[in-house]
Design an enzyme around this catalytic site. Structure first.
Site, PDB file in Angstrom:
ATOM      1  N   ASP A 357       0.878  -1.085  -0.050  1.00  0.00           N
ATOM      2  CA  ASP A 357      -0.115   0.073   0.117  1.00  0.00           C
ATOM      3  C   ASP A 357       0.805   1.643  -0.181  1.00  0.00           C
ATOM      4  O   ASP A 357       2.189   1.365   1.185  1.00  0.00           O
ATOM      5  CB  ASP A 357      -0.989   0.006   1.108  1.00  0.00           C
ATOM      6  CG  ASP A 357      -1.833   0.820   1.107  1.00  0.00           C
ATOM      7  OD1 ASP A 357      -2.613   1.202   0.484  1.00  0.00           O
ATOM      8  OD2 ASP A 357      -1.907   1.932   2.222  1.00  0.00           O
ATOM      9  N   GLU A 386       1.391   0.104  -4.703  1.00  0.00           N
ATOM     10  CA  GLU A 386       0.389   0.293  -5.642  1.00  0.00           C
ATOM     11  C   GLU A 386       1.493   1.919  -4.921  1.00  0.00           C
ATOM     12  O   GLU A 386       1.260   2.757  -4.104  1.00  0.00           O
ATOM     13  CB  GLU A 386      -0.214   0.588  -4.219  1.00  0.00           C
ATOM     14  CG  GLU A 386      -1.690   1.791  -5.037  1.00  0.00           C
ATOM     15  CD  GLU A 386      -2.328   2.119  -3.129  1.00  0.00           C
ATOM     16  OE1 GLU A 386      -3.631   2.808  -3.495  1.00  0.00           O
ATOM     17  OE2 GLU A 386      -1.704   2.405  -2.268  1.00  0.00           O
TER      18      GLU A 386
END
Length: 535
Positions: A357, A386
Site C-alpha cells: 500500500d 501501489e
C-alpha cells in the site's frame, strides 16, 4: 473526470507533477541500467533547472553499509551532458551524468548528490521534493488543507540518501500466469451460518471475516482465480485495516491467527497463492510505538515520525489523516523494524508475498532493502506496489519491486470501455507503447476498478455488455489480471465517491440470487480461455 485516487485524478495535477520534476535539482533514482547486476557500471542521471542554477555537481557513495555523508567515502564528479528546453515547465533544463563502478552481487550501494551554485551555496538532490509539492497540490484538490495554504518545501538539514541493490533477483514465474482475486475482508463474507452485522453504514464494520474467505475458497477457485489478495488483516481500529496497530497479530474481529492459518491451509490445498496487503507508509495512531513517540520528546521512537506545528494534528499524517501518522523509513531503526515485520509474516503464515500500500511513500530506498530480505526467506515471494504516478516513476522501481499495479492502464481501459472518450485504436496504440516502455520482467497487474475508485459497473450504469467488453480486453492482456470482489457478479455501487468518502465503493459482496449469474458465467469462461491460451 474519473475517480482515480491520487495525483492522476485531474489533468491539472498531472501538469503539476511534471513541473515539480522540472524544478530545482532532481535525481529521482534515475539510473541505468534500471536493475543493475554484478559487474555493471551504473550511470547516475541528474536534472537541474534554472530556478536553482547549479554550477557543479558531485556524488559520494559507499558499498559497506556506512553513511556516505560521513567519513572518507569515494567521490565522483558529474559531467554536463546537454541543455534541453521543456515547454510545459517553460524553462531550460541541464542534464548531468556520473558513473559508479561495478560492484559484487549482494552489495547495497548508498549515495548522495550535491550541487554548488556560483555563490558557493550548496543544494542536494532531490530539492525541492517533487513528492511534497504534488502531495500539497493533491491535498488542495481534495480539500485536505485550506485553499490558501502555500507550498513551502521542507528545509534540507543534510543530503538525502539514495541506494540500489546489486542482485540477480527476478519476479517468480508463478505470478506471471496468476489471476488475482482482490478481497476487501470486511465486505466479502461473514462466515458460514453467520449474517452481516449491518450493511447500511459503509463507514462502519459490516462483519466480513477471514473465516468467510475460508468458507468461500471453492467459489473463488471455481471462478478461476489462482491468487488471493487480502486487504490488511492485522490489528487495527478501523474496518478497512490500513491503519495497523500491530503488524504481528491478526485482528480478532476477522478471526485472529487461527482464521488466517485456515485460509492459508485451504488455499494451498487448492493450489492458490495468498498475498497480504502491507501498509508500510503509515501506522495507526493507536500503535504503541507512535503513542510513545507522541507523548515523549525523549522517546527512542521520536525520530521515526515527523512532528511540528505546520501539521494540523502536530505530526505528519497520510494526507493529514489523524489516524495514519507516517513513519520515516529513512531512519535506520524504523527501516529495520518494518523489514522485520515483513519477515515475520512470511515465516509465521507462509504467505506468498505482499501487495504494498502507498509504496511510493517508503520509496525506492526502502524497497531496495526490503526485497532481498524477503527473498532470502521465500525465493518465490512476490512484491507488488501501489504507486499512483507516471509510468516513468513506476519504471524507476524496476529491480526494487517485482512490479506495480498499472493505474495508467486502468485509466486507458476505463476511458475506452467506460467513458467512451477513447476508441480501441487509441487503446491499442497506448498498450503497444506502454509494453515497450517497461522491462519484460517488471510486472504490471491490470485492473478495471479497485476499493479506492468508483466501480466500473457504476460508470457504465450496470451495463452488462460494457462490463463484458472491458473484461474481455483486460483478460486478453499478458500481465496478471486483478478482479475486485463482486466485479464478476455485477456488484452495484449505490452512489459515486465524488464528494463522498471512499467507503461508498466498498459495498458488501452479494451472494445467492443477488448475483448476476450470466456475468459470472462469462467471467469463468473468459478466465478459462485465458488459461488455455497461456498453456
Amino acid at each position: 473526470m474519473d475517480i482515480i485516487f491520487g495525483k492522476l485524478i485531474s489533468d491539472s495535477l498531472k501538469l503539476e507533477t511534471h513541473r515539480a520534476l522540472c524544478s530545482g535539482i532532481q535525481h529521482q533514482h534515475e539510473i541505468r541500467p534500471l536493475d543493475p547486476g554484478p559487474d555493471d557500471p551504473v550511470a547516475i542521471h541528474l536534472t537541474t533547472a534554472n530556478d536553482l542554477p547549479i554550477d557543479s555537481v558531485w556524488l559520494r557513495y559507499s558499498i559497506d553499509g556506512s553513511d556516505p555523508r560521513a567519513g572518507n567515502t569515494p567521490t565522483v564528479d558529474f559531467a554536463l551532458v546537454e541543455t534541453a528546453w521543456d515547454t510545459v515547465a517553460w524553462g531550460y533544463l541541464s542534464r548531468w551524468r556520473a558513473s559508479i563502478p561495478p560492484q559484487a552481487d549482494g552489495t547495497l550501494v548508498r549515495y548522495c548528490i550535491s550541487g554548488r551554485q556560483r555563490n558557493g551555496e550548496l543544494f542536494h538532490a532531490d530539492y525541492p521534493s517533487p513528492e511534497e509539492r504534488t502531495r500539497h497540490a493533491t491535498m488542495l484538490h481534495f480539500g485536505n488543507i485550506p485553499a490558501s495554504t502555500p507550498f513551502t518545501p521542507s528545509p534540507q538539514n543534510e543530503p538525502p540518501l539514495f541506494c540500489y541493490h546489486i542482485d540477480r533477483l527476478r519476479a517468480p514465474n508463478w505470478v506471471k500466469d496468476a489471476v488475482i482475486y482482490h478481497i476487501f475482508l470486511d465486505r466479502f463474507h461473514p462466515g458460514a451460518g453467520k449474517d452481516w452485522r449491518q450493511t447500511e453504514d459503509l463507514q462502519g464494520v459490516c462483519g466480513g471475516t477471514l473465516w468467510g474467505v475460508r468458507d468461500k475458497l471453492d467459489y473463488i477457485a471455481d471462478l478461476g482465480a489462482t491468487c488471493l489478495w487480502l486487504s490488511p488483516c492485522w490489528v487495527s481500529p478501523s474496518h478497512h485495516g490500513y491503519d495497523i496497530a500491530d503488524y504481528q497479530r491478526i485482528e480478532a474481529r476477522l478471526g485472529g491467527e487461527a482464521a488466517l492459518d485456515a485460509v492459508m491451509e485451504g488455499a494451498k490445498k487448492r493450489g492458490m497463492r495468498v498475498l497480504l496487503d502491507l501498509a508500510a507508509n503509515h501506522v495507526s495512531n493507536e500503535h504503541p510505538i507512535f503513542l510513545d513517540a507522541f507523548h515523549s520528546e525523549n522517546s527512542p521512537y521520536r525520530a521515526w515520525f515527523t512532528f511540528g506545528e505546520r501539521f494540523p494534528h502536530g505530526y505528519k499524517g497520510f494526507f493529514n489523516v489523524k489516524t495514519m501518522p507516517e513513519i520515516n523509513l529513512e531512519h535506520g531503526d524504523a527501516c529495520e523494524w518494518m523489514i522485520e515485520n515483513g519477515e515475520f509474516n512470511l515465516r509465521r503464515f507462509g504467505v506468498d508475498g505482499y501487495r504494498l500500500d502507498v509504496a511510493a511513500g517508503p520509496g525506492q530506498n526502502f524497497w531496495s532493502q526490503f526485497r532481498p530480505r524477503m527473498r532470502a526467506i521465500n525465493p518465490e515471494c512476490v512484491l507488488l506496489g501501489e504507486i499512483i504516478d507516471t509510468p516513468a516513476t513506476l519504471r524507476s522501481y524496476t529491480g526494487r519491486l517485482d512490479g506495480c499495479l498499472d493505474f495508467s492502464l486502468t485509466e486507458a481501459l476505463r476511458n475506452t470501455y467506460g467513458w467512451g472518450s477513447w476508441d480501441e485504436e487509441k487503446l491499442r496504440a497506448f498498450i503497444t507503447s506502454h509494453d515497450r516502455y517497461f522491462a519484460d520482467d517488471f510486472l504490471r497487474p491490470s485492473f478495471i476498478d479497485n476499493h479506492d475508485m468508483d466501480r466500473f459497473s457504476l460508470i457504465v450504469n450496470n451495463d452488462s455488455g460494457a462490463m463484458k467488453r472491458v473484461a474481455t480486453a483486460q483478460l486478453s492482456l499478458p500481465n496478471p489480471p486483478i478482479i475486485l470482489y463482486g466485479t464478476e457478479v455485477g456488484l452495484r455501487q449505490r452512489q459515486s465517491a465524488r464528494g463522498r468518502t471512499l467507503d461508498v465503493i466498498r459495498e458488501p459482496m452479494p451472494w445467492g440470487e443477488r448475483q448476476d449469474r450470466d456475468l459470472l458465467a462469462f467471467y469463468k469462461a473468459a478466465i478459462q480461455a485465458r488459461k488455455g491460451d497461456k498453456a
